[in-house]
Design a protein around this motif. Structure first.
Motif, PDB file in Angstrom:
ATOM      1  N   MET A 124      73.105 -29.822   6.298  1.00  0.00           N
ATOM      2  CA  MET A 124      71.655 -29.757   6.122  1.00  0.00           C
ATOM      3  C   MET A 124      71.202 -28.299   6.126  1.00  0.00           C
ATOM      4  N   GLN A 125      70.438 -27.935   5.108  1.00  0.00           N
ATOM      5  CA  GLN A 125      70.025 -26.523   4.968  1.00  0.00           C
ATOM      6  C   GLN A 125      68.824 -26.222   5.863  1.00  0.00           C
ATOM      7  N   GLU A 126      69.050 -26.212   7.172  1.00  0.00           N
ATOM      8  CA  GLU A 126      67.942 -25.858   8.068  1.00  0.00           C
ATOM      9  C   GLU A 126      68.240 -24.491   8.684  1.00  0.00           C
ATOM     10  N   LEU A 127      67.510 -24.120   9.708  1.00  0.00           N
ATOM     11  CA  LEU A 127      67.611 -22.765  10.259  1.00  0.00           C
ATOM     12  C   LEU A 127      69.042 -22.363  10.615  1.00  0.00           C
ATOM     13  N   THR A 128      69.721 -23.233  11.354  1.00  0.00           N
ATOM     14  CA  THR A 128      71.048 -22.872  11.858  1.00  0.00           C
ATOM     15  C   THR A 128      72.078 -22.785  10.722  1.00  0.00           C
ATOM     16  N   ARG A 129      72.001 -23.737   9.812  1.00  0.00           N
ATOM     17  CA  ARG A 129      72.935 -23.740   8.682  1.00  0.00           C
ATOM     18  C   ARG A 129      72.806 -22.432   7.881  1.00  0.00           C
TER      19      ARG A 129
ATOM     20  N   ALA B   6      69.430 -28.528  15.219  1.00  0.00           N
ATOM     21  CA  ALA B   6      70.429 -27.538  14.803  1.00  0.00           C
ATOM     22  C   ALA B   6      71.761 -28.207  14.459  1.00  0.00           C
ATOM     23  N   PHE B   7      72.030 -29.344  15.110  1.00  0.00           N
ATOM     24  CA  PHE B   7      73.285 -30.036  14.830  1.00  0.00           C
ATOM     25  C   PHE B   7      73.374 -30.505  13.382  1.00  0.00           C
ATOM     26  N   ALA B   8      72.206 -30.681  12.747  1.00  0.00           N
ATOM     27  CA  ALA B   8      72.221 -31.139  11.357  1.00  0.00           C
ATOM     28  C   ALA B   8      72.974 -30.158  10.473  1.00  0.00           C
ATOM     29  N   SER B   9      73.131 -28.913  10.959  1.00  0.00           N
ATOM     30  CA  SER B   9      73.841 -27.902  10.162  1.00  0.00           C
ATOM     31  C   SER B   9      75.292 -28.319   9.891  1.00  0.00           C
ATOM     32  N   VAL B  10      75.899 -29.054  10.825  1.00  0.00           N
ATOM     33  CA  VAL B  10      77.330 -29.359  10.659  1.00  0.00           C
ATOM     34  C   VAL B  10      77.569 -30.394   9.564  1.00  0.00           C
TER      35      VAL B  10
ATOM     36  N   LEU C  74      66.785 -16.862   5.495  1.00  0.00           N
ATOM     37  CA  LEU C  74      66.805 -17.443   6.845  1.00  0.00           C
ATOM     38  C   LEU C  74      65.521 -18.209   7.142  1.00  0.00           C
ATOM     39  N   LEU C  75      64.376 -17.567   6.846  1.00  0.00           N
ATOM     40  CA  LEU C  75      63.088 -18.182   7.186  1.00  0.00           C
ATOM     41  C   LEU C  75      62.835 -19.452   6.373  1.00  0.00           C
ATOM     42  N   ASN C  76      63.464 -19.542   5.206  1.00  0.00           N
ATOM     43  CA  ASN C  76      63.290 -20.744   4.396  1.00  0.00           C
ATOM     44  C   ASN C  76      63.849 -21.993   5.074  1.00  0.00           C
ATOM     45  N   GLY C  77      64.620 -21.796   6.130  1.00  0.00           N
ATOM     46  CA  GLY C  77      65.138 -22.954   6.878  1.00  0.00           C
ATOM     47  C   GLY C  77      64.067 -23.620   7.725  1.00  0.00           C
ATOM     48  N   PHE C  78      62.954 -22.908   7.981  1.00  0.00           N
ATOM     49  CA  PHE C  78      61.901 -23.457   8.835  1.00  0.00           C
ATOM     50  C   PHE C  78      61.402 -24.810   8.338  1.00  0.00           C
ATOM     51  N   GLY C  79      61.163 -24.866   7.019  1.00  0.00           N
ATOM     52  CA  GLY C  79      60.612 -26.096   6.449  1.00  0.00           C
ATOM     53  C   GLY C  79      61.453 -27.299   6.793  1.00  0.00           C
ATOM     54  N   ALA C  80      62.770 -27.200   6.565  1.00  0.00           N
ATOM     55  CA  ALA C  80      63.655 -28.337   6.812  1.00  0.00           C
ATOM     56  C   ALA C  80      63.704 -28.676   8.296  1.00  0.00           C
ATOM     57  N   THR C  81      63.808 -27.652   9.143  1.00  0.00           N
ATOM     58  CA  THR C  81      63.871 -27.908  10.588  1.00  0.00           C
ATOM     59  C   THR C  81      62.612 -28.622  11.070  1.00  0.00           C
ATOM     60  N   ILE C  82      61.452 -28.136  10.602  1.00  0.00           N
ATOM     61  CA  ILE C  82      60.193 -28.737  11.051  1.00  0.00           C
ATOM     62  C   ILE C  82      60.055 -30.170  10.534  1.00  0.00           C
ATOM     63  N   LEU C  83      60.334 -30.357   9.242  1.00  0.00           N
ATOM     64  CA  LEU C  83      60.187 -31.688   8.645  1.00  0.00           C
ATOM     65  C   LEU C  83      61.134 -32.686   9.303  1.00  0.00           C
ATOM     66  N   LEU C  84      62.375 -32.249   9.450  1.00  0.00           N
ATOM     67  CA  LEU C  84      63.407 -33.062  10.109  1.00  0.00           C
ATOM     68  C   LEU C  84      62.947 -33.485  11.503  1.00  0.00           C
ATOM     69  N   SER C  85      62.484 -32.519  12.271  1.00  0.00           N
ATOM     70  CA  SER C  85      62.102 -32.797  13.658  1.00  0.00           C
ATOM     71  C   SER C  85      60.879 -33.697  13.716  1.00  0.00           C
ATOM     72  N   LEU C  86      59.916 -33.430  12.848  1.00  0.00           N
ATOM     73  CA  LEU C  86      58.685 -34.223  12.867  1.00  0.00           C
ATOM     74  C   LEU C  86      58.956 -35.692  12.553  1.00  0.00           C
TER      75      LEU C  86
END
Lengths: 246, 248
Positions: free
Chosen positions: A194-199, A187-191, A35-47
Motif C-alpha cells: 500500500m502506497q502510504e507514508l511508510t511504504r 503503517a503495516f499496510a506498507s508490507v 513522501l508527503l503524497n503518502g498522507f492521503g492514503a494513510t488518512i483515507l485508510l485510517s478514516l
C-alpha cells in the motif's frame, strides 16, 4: 529530550545529509513531494477503517451486554479471538488467505492492498471499540434504562434516545485513542504494498540510502497527524461538554 | 367483585435473589381507585414488590394480573401492563441530556407515536399540574430535587397510566422539598388515580392512603385502614416499627 540531544550530536559529527529532503534542491523537493503524497492514503485508510471499526464494535458490543448468556457468548468469543491475533499475521491472512477462502465459496473477490489493510485494521480494532462501547454504556446508571422502560421505550429506542447520547461523551476519548492507534498501525499496510507514508519512506530509502533523514521525517509526519487528531478531539469534547451543561 | 377485574391482583408471589428470598408468597389485591401505602423496614421487599408489578424485576412464582392482563414473560404482556402502569423512582431518573419538555415528550412521541405538537401540549398540561410549567426548557440538573421529582411524576402522567407506582418518592429529597412532592401525589390521589406508594412518610400515609400494607422480611405482615394501622397495630413487629419511625 534525549532524542533531541542525540540528533544534535549526530549533526555535529556530520552524520546527517539533509540534502536528501531539502526542498531548495530539485531532488530534495521531488523526494519531499513523494513522501508527503503518502498522507492521503494513510488518512483515507485510517478514516475508513475507524468508521468500520466503530460500526462493527457497536454491533458486537450490544449483544455482549445481554442478560442471556447465549446471546452474550458470540460477542465474547469474537472479542477474545480477534484481540488475540497480532496485526501483521492478520494482515497477511486477509490479504493472501481471505481471497482463497472467498473463491472456494464461489465468490471471486479481488482484495487489493487498500481494502486488505482496511479490513484488517477495522477487524482488529473492532474488538477494542466493542469493549469501549460496553464500558461506556454500562457506566450509565441502570435507572436510566428503567425509566426509559416505564415510559414505553423499547430496547432500540432506549439505546438511541437515552443511553447512547449519554454514553458517547464517556466513549469519545478512548475511541479517539483507538483512532490514533489505527493511524499508527496503518503503517503495516506498507508490507502488502500500500502506497502510504511508510511504504513511500521505505522506497525512498532504497533509492537514496539516507534512512536516518527519511525515517526521521516519517516519524514527524505521524507526529503531526496524531497531534492534529488529538486537538480535534479536545475541541469536540469541549463542545459536547458545554452542550451538556447548557 | 365478580365480573369486574381488580386493578392489580397478586397471588402467591415469590422472588429470590440467588439464595435470598426477597418476597415470600405475597397476596395483594388493589381495587380501581384505591390508594395503598406500603411501609416496612429497609430490605423488607417493598420496592421489589412494586418493581415486580411493572416487570422491572421478574418474579419466580405466583401470579400478577394488572387490569385483567396476566403478566407472563411474553413481551406483549410486559408492554400491555407497562402501558397501564406509571412509575416514579427514588432517584427521579430523569434523562439528564434532555430538556424537561423533551423528558416528557420522549415516551409519548416514540412509544405512542404522538405528534410533537400533541406531545408538547400534553407535557405542558402535566407540567402545570405539578406547578412548574416555567421550567420546561431547562435541563434537569438546573432544577432542585423537589422540582426534579415533580417533573418525574409529570413524565409518568404523560403516558396516561391507570395506575401509578411510587418507589420512595421523597427519600432522596432534602426535608424542605418533601411537602411539594407529597402535595402533588395527594392531589393525584384525590383525583381518583389508583396508586401504590412505598414510603416512610407516615403523615402522608394518614392523609392519602385507603389502606396500609406493612411488610417485613419479604412478607406482608399486616394490612388495614390508616386509623387501624396507626392507632391499633395488631402485630408486635408492626408496633416496633411504628415506634421507631414515629419517634423522630
Amino acid at each position: 529530550m534525549g532524542l533531541l540531544f542525540l540528533l544534535a550530536g549526530c549533526s555535529a559529527s556530520g552524520t546527517w545529509g539533509w540534502y536528501v529532503i531539502n526542498p531548495a534542491t530539485s531532488q530534495g523537493y521531488n523526494n519531499i513531494r513523494f513522501l508527503l503524497n503518502g498522507f492521503g492514503a494513510t488518512i483515507l485508510l485510517s478514516l475508513i477503517a475507524a468508521v468500520l471499526s466503530m460500526c462493527i464494535g457497536l454491533i458486537v458490543a450490544l449483544p455482549g451486554m445481554s442478560s442471556n448468556r447465549w446471546v452474550r457468548l458470540p460477542s465474547r468469543v469474537y472479542i477474545e479471538f480477534i484481540r488475540a491475533i497480532p496485526l501483521l499475521p492478520m494482515l497477511f491472512w486477509v490479504f493472501y488467505g481471505l481471497p482463497i477462502v472467498l473463491k472456494s465459496m464461489g465468490l471471486s473477490v479481488n482484495i487489493d492492498a487498500f481494502w486488505g489493510a482496511i479490513i484488517t485494521l477495522a477487524l482488529s480494532d473492532s474488538a477494542f471499540t466493542a469493549e469501549i462501547y460496553r464500558s461506556g454504556i454500562q457506566s450509565i446508571n441502570k435507572g436510566q434504562t428503567e425509566a426509559a422502560k416505564t415510559v414505553g421505550l423499547n430496547y432500540t429506542q432506549t439505546m438511541r434516545y437515552v443511553i447512547l447520547p449519554q454514553a458517547i461523551k464517556r466513549i469519545l476519548p478512548p475511541l479517539a485513542n483507538q483512532f490514533i492507534y489505527i493511524v499508527k498501525m496503518s503503517a503495516f499496510a506498507s508490507v502488502i504494498g500500500m502506497q502510504e507514508l511508510t511504504r513511500r519512506a521505505n522506497e525512498l530509502v532504497v533509492t537514496e540510502y539516507r534512512p536516518l533523514e527519511i525515517y526521521t521525517l516519517l516519524i514527524l509526519e505521524y507526529l503531526v497527524l496524531v497531534l492534529i487528531i488529538s486537538s480535534g478531539v479536545r475541541w469536540l469534547e469541549r463542545k459536547m461538554g458545554s452542550d451538556e451543561s447548557g | 367483585m365478580p365480573g369486574k377485574a381488580k386493578a392489580i391482583e397478586i397471588k402467591g408471589l415469590s422472588k429470590w435473589f440467588g439464595d435470598y428470598q426477597a418476597l415470600k408468597d405475597i397476596d395483594l389485591n388493589v381495587a380501581h381507585g384505591e390508594r395503598i401505602v406500603i411501609c416496612g423496614p429497609s430490605g423488607s421487599g417493598k420496592s421489589t414488590l412494586i418493581r415486580c408489578i411493572n416487570s422491572l424485576e421478574t418474579h419466580d412464582f405466583g401470579q400478577i394480573t394488572v387490569d385483567g392482563i396476566e403478566l407472563n414473560q411474553s413481551k406483549a404482556s410486559v408492554a400491555a401492563i407497562g402501558a397501564e402502569v406509571g412509575m416514579v423512582f427514588q432517584q427521579f431518573n430523569l434523562f439528564p441530556h434532555l430538556s424537561i419538555l423533551q423528558n416528557l415528550t420522549l415516551g409519548p412521541m416514540k412509544a405512542r407515536a404522538l405528534s410533537k405538537a400533541a406531545a408538547e401540549k400534553r407535557a405542558m398540561r402535566y407540567l402545570e399540574r405539578v406547578h412548574i410549567p416555567e421550567q420546561a426548557h431547562k435541563k434537569p440538573s438546573q432544577l432542585s430535587g423537589g422540582q426534579q421529582q415533580r417533573v418525574a411524576i409529570a413524565r409518568s402522567l404523560c403516558m396516561e397510566p391507570k395506575i401509578m407506582l411510587f418507589d420512595e418518592p421523597t427519600s432522596a429529597l432534602d426535608p424542605e422539598m418533601i411537602a411539594e412532592v407529597l402535595d402533588v401525589i395527594v392531589d393525584l390521589a384525590e383525583d381518583g388515580m389508583t396508586m401504590i406508594c412505598v414510603t416512610h412518610e407516615m403523615g402522608f400515609a394518614r392523609r392519602a392512603a385507603d389502606r396500609m400494607v406493612f411488610m417485613d422480611n419479604g412478607e406482608i405482615i399486616e394490612t388495614g385502614s390508616p386509623s387501624e394501622f396507626f392507632d391499633a397495630p395488631k402485630t408486635e413487629r408492626c408496633k416496633t416499627f411504628l415506634n421507631q419511625i414515629l419517634q423522630h
